[in-house]
Design a protein around this motif. Sequence first.
Motif, short mmCIF file in Angstrom:
data_model
loop_
_atom_site.label_atom_id
_atom_site.label_comp_id
_atom_site.label_asym_id
_atom_site.label_seq_id
_atom_site.Cartn_x
_atom_site.Cartn_y
_atom_site.Cartn_z
N ALA A 56 -83.36 37.34 -0.11
CA ALA A 56 -82.45 36.73 0.86
C ALA A 56 -81.51 35.77 0.16
O ALA A 56 -81.85 35.18 -0.87
N VAL A 57 -80.30 35.64 0.71
CA VAL A 57 -79.31 34.67 0.24
C VAL A 57 -78.70 33.99 1.46
O VAL A 57 -78.80 34.50 2.58
N GLN A 58 -78.06 32.87 1.20
CA GLN A 58 -77.36 32.15 2.26
C GLN A 58 -75.92 31.91 1.83
O GLN A 58 -75.66 31.56 0.68
N ILE A 59 -75.01 32.09 2.77
CA ILE A 59 -73.59 31.86 2.54
C ILE A 59 -73.19 30.67 3.41
O ILE A 59 -73.42 30.68 4.62
N TYR A 60 -72.58 29.67 2.80
CA TYR A 60 -72.16 28.48 3.54
C TYR A 60 -70.67 28.52 3.83
O TYR A 60 -69.89 29.05 3.05
N PHE A 61 -70.31 27.95 4.98
CA PHE A 61 -68.93 27.92 5.45
C PHE A 61 -68.48 26.47 5.63
O PHE A 61 -69.30 25.57 5.83
N GLU A 62 -67.17 26.30 5.63
CA GLU A 62 -66.60 25.00 5.97
C GLU A 62 -66.79 24.78 7.47
O GLU A 62 -66.99 25.73 8.24
N SER A 63 -66.69 23.55 7.90
CA SER A 63 -66.83 23.21 9.32
C SER A 63 -65.79 23.96 10.15
O SER A 63 -64.62 24.03 9.78
N GLN A 64 -66.24 24.55 11.24
CA GLN A 64 -65.39 25.27 12.19
C GLN A 64 -64.62 26.42 11.55
O GLN A 64 -63.52 26.75 11.97
N SER A 65 -65.19 27.06 10.54
CA SER A 65 -64.52 28.15 9.83
C SER A 65 -65.45 29.34 9.65
O SER A 65 -66.66 29.18 9.48
N ALA A 66 -64.86 30.52 9.68
CA ALA A 66 -65.59 31.75 9.37
C ALA A 66 -64.99 32.43 8.15
O ALA A 66 -65.22 33.61 7.90
N LYS A 67 -64.22 31.68 7.37
CA LYS A 67 -63.58 32.22 6.17
C LYS A 67 -64.52 32.06 4.97
O LYS A 67 -65.08 30.98 4.75
N ASN A 96 -69.49 27.69 19.49
CA ASN A 96 -70.38 27.81 18.33
C ASN A 96 -71.00 29.20 18.25
O ASN A 96 -71.19 29.74 17.16
N LEU A 97 -71.31 29.79 19.40
CA LEU A 97 -71.85 31.16 19.40
C LEU A 97 -70.79 32.13 18.90
O LEU A 97 -71.08 33.00 18.07
N THR A 98 -69.56 31.97 19.35
CA THR A 98 -68.46 32.82 18.88
C THR A 98 -68.25 32.65 17.38
O THR A 98 -68.09 33.64 16.65
N LEU A 110 -75.96 21.58 7.82
CA LEU A 110 -76.12 22.71 6.91
C LEU A 110 -76.40 24.02 7.65
O LEU A 110 -76.73 25.02 7.05
N ARG A 111 -76.23 24.01 8.95
CA ARG A 111 -76.35 25.23 9.73
C ARG A 111 -75.03 26.00 9.75
O ARG A 111 -74.92 27.01 10.41
N ARG A 112 -74.04 25.54 9.02
CA ARG A 112 -72.77 26.27 8.93
C ARG A 112 -72.92 27.36 7.89
O ARG A 112 -72.39 27.26 6.78
#
Length: 154
Positions: free
Chosen positions: A44-55, A94-96, A139-141
């Motif tokens: 497993a790996v985790q990918i982190y995002f900036e706040s309010q971003s899906a980029k 947040n769900l979107t 860190l849930r982003r």
Amino acid sequence: MRKLGLAMIGAAVMGGLVAGCASSPWPKSRSQIVQTAPTCEDFAVQIYFESQSAKLTSEARQVLKEADALTTGCKVESVKVLGLADAVGAPDANLTLSKQRADVVTRALGKLGHGKVVFDVAAAGDAGATTRGGEARPLRRRADIQFDLDGKLR
């Protein structure tokens, strides 16, 4: 005096480099290179995002490339992708956002050659993003990605 000092340092460095060549750690022929077989174990790996971003960030792209490299020579049975969001903002937003994060990871993996893999894509939104004491977990982003491998390619 200064020129002499630099010349002496240069000679010492060159002497060290030449001496280092005598015991080079590099193989002398291709037959001396040992290649390890892929382990083909789930990971497993985790990918982190900036706040309010899906980029995807450049770091996220690198993590995906390294994860892809771990699957080389293995049969990828399935990939589970779970998009998550922190507790900032409205729950619907947040769900979107967590769905968008899961989708962007799935598309990126498809571009890396996992287009025919079975994906199990889910989104949790901000569910679980706050502790019982009401503390937000930033860190849930992220997106959690589980690679299920089924042995080596034949």
